[in-house]
Design an enzyme around this catalytic site. Structure first.
Site, PDB file in Angstrom:
ATOM      1  N   GLU A 309      86.457 -16.624 -10.847  1.00 50.69           N
ATOM      2  CA  GLU A 309      87.534 -15.868 -10.442  1.00 50.69           C
ATOM      3  C   GLU A 309      87.161 -14.440  -9.555  1.00 50.69           C
ATOM      4  O   GLU A 309      87.511 -13.298  -9.902  1.00 50.69           O
ATOM      5  CB  GLU A 309      88.517 -15.275 -11.725  1.00 50.69           C
ATOM      6  CG  GLU A 309      88.915 -16.397 -12.441  1.00 50.69           C
ATOM      7  CD  GLU A 309      89.824 -15.823 -13.369  1.00 50.69           C
ATOM      8  OE1 GLU A 309      91.075 -16.500 -13.597  1.00 50.69           O
ATOM      9  OE2 GLU A 309      89.514 -15.120 -14.374  1.00 50.69           O
TER      10      GLU A 309
HETATM   11  C1  ACM Z   1      88.038 -18.696 -16.882  1.00 50.74           C
HETATM   12  O1  ACM Z   1      88.954 -18.998 -17.754  1.00 50.74           O
HETATM   13  N1  ACM Z   1      88.090 -17.842 -16.012  1.00 50.74           N
HETATM   14  C2  ACM Z   1      86.759 -19.530 -16.820  1.00 50.74           C
END
Ligand code: ACM
Length: 719
Positions: A309
């Site tokens: 992310e």
């Molecule tokens: C995640 O749940 N961002 C690995």
């Protein structure tokens, strides 16, 4: 935001088992590869007389001592000074050195009139066999203990069977983590992945960078001595601890401590900048020295660097990053990330570590093949990672923080390529919900049909891991948020692929949950503590109510997300009834199982089912009366009233079934519409992302006894 996507005794036992229609082996979890039951049982009046052959070490002596202690906890028999039968333990091959992936876990177990024989391929196999032996222990009606005659041949399907616990969003104390490790040993889970840093906090004492725990942990962190203790504690139980320090994103805490490490994007996304600067040598010096220090604390071969992310805008327009891109010929954000990961990989590899990263780390397909990939958004990622030759850990479908049922998670197989994730149609609809959502619904979260894995790809799947992100999980909630659902996933990761009978799983899960409690799991006590804040002086009605409901799913209970979508900030305390409610009430499951058996013709269950329904009505009256003087429980009253209404409809259905007459049309209609209302509030939170936009039921509570009631009402309406 998405993540958050014995001759008398023998006889007695045999009779008792026959009477219950169950057998000891039925309640084994995870289900072994092969179980052959024989008639008869071995009395266990006291401590087993252990005779060792083959490899034998201090860790096994400690394991044997724990096992003997647990016999007492499991059976309640305090005469464990008394001499019991022989337990011969033969351990084939020693495995000196640190606990490692691929440790020999296979074992064979035989219980007959001569005693117990446990043969294991290695020391960890001894632990696994002892875990099964605990599960075999039965208590006879006279209170004596016995092991049924049985032959078991067992080995794991996957070598990597983990849970991931987020300690950044809410700090989990060492005692709490040890209870989880204790429970993990009992169901043969063997990896504890600790998520130790994120935007909210950095949780490990660092001597090299003391501002990390000093100012970015809110005073809640693990000392280095505590980490060493925890790692040793886990290793004794056959559990590896894999640390994760998330870089380059999810690093607001690191940047709070060391602001000079931040990137400086410009443009619309810049306000949320919290990402390390990939263009600065100081960043690499910092990460390398920090990871070197942390690698010294965590002896496991594997070291998780996060890598998830990183927002599209993370580095946008940052002149230093632009210069890096020009100098290295990097075109995209993903290529800059890959550059960053290669540098970190190089440093960790030199340190003797194997790098693990969340699936985004392979977006460019250019990372060294020894990087282990954790697939999390969709099962397509398992296909993609293994196609690139990466060993892969599967978490897609196993996010326990999304508060889905054990059956839901149990349904995903680690080797499936196209099951977990958001459908293309849902993605399209979700993008229309809100402009900010459109930003999060990337192709990466959309699952598309994919060909099955080739045998070579299957061989690269190391196993599975169930993450529990802790935005909505506090230390006192962890026992009940992780268990018993993690036990069902332990079976998914250990047992043969064709072990998939959900009703059978739930029947064994209820028994295993109670064993875990006898061995120290604290879910009930901690729930009672939470309830006592809401209903001090008389928690009975609230606790009885909580067994019939659950929290809304898919983070719909997170008040901060809808607030953020409105451009506001909200604070959420985890002190509501929804926080204390079980995710997948086994009381409700038990009720549904009885109702289905009843309508299938087992009318002997009618008195019990009737008593349950009546009790719910009485409980509602008690709660309503209590609420007059206690505003804290008022938010659950509409849900309690709805359950009382459903119970009334259920009683009418039961009357009709017992009378052999169809349920009156108007009563059927009332029952069905009450059920439809309850099902609608469950459905409103059934889909990730949409859950934030669904109508939230009072108290963020869904009614979990609906399936049992539907069975009764449908059977009575159309007999
Ligand atoms: C995640 O749940 N961002 C690995």
């Amino acid at each position: 935001m998405l993540r958050r996507f014995t001759a008398v005794l023998v006889l007695t036992i045999a009779v008792a088992l026959a009477a219950s229609g169950a057998s000891a082996a039925v309640a084994l979890m995870p289900r072994p590869q092969s179980v052959t039951e024989q008639a008869g049982a071995l009395a266990i009046p006291g401590r087993l007389a252990i005779v060792w052959t083959g490899c034998h070490e201090l860790r096994l002596d400690r394991a044997a001592e724990r096992f003997q202690r647990d016999l007492g906890r499991l059976t309640g028999i305090e005469t464990f000074a008394a001499a019991g039968p022989r337990l011969d333990i033969a351990c084939r091959a020693a495995e000196p050195g640190a606990l490692a992936l691929g440790a020999r876990e296979a074992y064979r177990l035989q219980v007959d009139e001569r005693g117990v024989r446990l043969e294991a391929d290695g020391p960890i196999g001894v632990l696994r066999g002892l875990a099964t032996l605990r599960q075999l222990l039965e208590t006879a009606p006279d209170g004596s203990a016995a092991l049924p005659f049985v032959e078991i041949d067992d080995k794991p399907r996957f070598a990597w069977r983990g849970v991931m616990i987020d300690t950044a969003r809410h700090f989990m104390t060492v005692g709490t983590l040890k209870r989880q490790i204790d429970a993990m040993e009992q169901v043969k889970l063997n990896v504890l992945h600790l998520h130790l840093s994120d935007n909210e906090a950095f949780r490990v004492e660092s001597r090299r960078y003391p501002r990390l725990h000093g100012i970015a942990a809110q005073g809640q962190f693990y000392t280095q001595a505590q980490i060493r203790h925890l790692v040793a504690y886990a290793a004794d139980r056959g559990v590896r601890v894999v640390p994760e320090f998330d870089v380059p994103g999810h690093t607001r805490a690191i940047i709070l401590a060391y602001p000079q490490l931040a990137s400086h994007p410009v443009g619309p996304g810049a306000a949320g900048a919290q990402v390390l600067n990939p263009a600065s040598e100081e960043t690499y010096r910092f990460v390398t020295r920090l990871f070197d220090e942390m690698a010294g604390l965590f002896p496991d071969d594997y070291f998780h660097i996060g890598g998830d992310e990183v927002g599209d805008d993370a580095w946008a327009g940052d002149p230093a990053v632009e210069a890096l891109k020009a100098a290295r010929g990097l075109k995209t954000k993903a290529e800059v990330e890959a550059h960053f990961h290669r540098r970190i990989h190089q440093a960790l590899t030199r340190r003797g570590k194997i790098v693990v990263g969340w699936e985004e780390v392979i977006d460019t397909g250019t990372l060294p093949r020894d990087v282990v990939v954790q697939a999390w958004r969709t099962s397509n990622a398992t296909a993609r990672a293994t196609a690139q030759g990466h060993r892969t850990i599967v978490s897609a479908g196993y996010y326990l923080d999304l508060l889905n049922t054990a059956a839901f998670h149990y349904g995903f197989d680690p080797l499936d390529t196209s099951t977990a994730g958001m459908s293309p149609a849902d993605a399209e609809a979700a993008r229309k919900l809100h402009p900010l959502v459109a930003h999060f619904v990337t192709d990466g979260i959309v699952v598309r049909p994919a060909p099955p894995l080739s045998p070579a790809q299957e061989a690269l799947v190391l196993g599975g891991e169930a993450p529990i992100w802790a935005e909505l999980v506090s230390d006192e909630m962890l026992d009940s948020r992780l268990w018993p659902r993690a036990a069902a996933l332990a079976e998914r990761f250990w047992s043969p692929r064709d072990v998939r009978d959900v009703d059978d799983m739930y029947a064994r899960l209820a028994v295993q949950q109670d064993r875990l409690r006898r061995l120290g799991l604290n879910d009930r006590e901690l729930r009672a503590r939470m309830a006592s804040r809401l209903a001090p002086g008389d928690t009975g009605p609230l606790l009885a109510f909580l067994d019939l409901v659950g929290p809304v799913r898919n983070m719909a209970h997170d008040k901060r997300v809808p607030a953020a979508l409105r451009g506001e900030k909200a604070v959420q305390h985890l002190t509501a009834a929804a926080d204390a409610a079980p995710v997948d009430s086994l009381v409700a499951r038990g009720f549904a199982a009885r109702a289905r058996r009843l309508v299938a013709g087992d009318r002997g269950l009618a008195p019990q089912v009737r008593a349950e329904l009546q009790a719910w009505i009485v409980n509602d009256a008690r709660l309503q009366a209590q609420a007059a003087a206690n505003p804290s429980i008022r938010e659950v009253l509409p849900v309690s009233a709805e359950i009382a209404g459903l119970a009334t409809a259920g009683l009418a259905a039961l009357d009709a079934l017992e009378a052999g007459k169809p349920l009156a049309a108007d009563a059927a209609e009332r029952g069905r519409s009450a059920i439809a209302r309850a099902e609608a509030s469950e459905a409103a939170s059934a889909r990730p992302i949409f859950a934030f936009f669904g109508k939230r039921p009072p108290g963020d509570l869904i009614i979990t006894v609906t399936p049992g009631l539907r069975a009764l009402i449908e059977a009575a309406a159309s007999p």
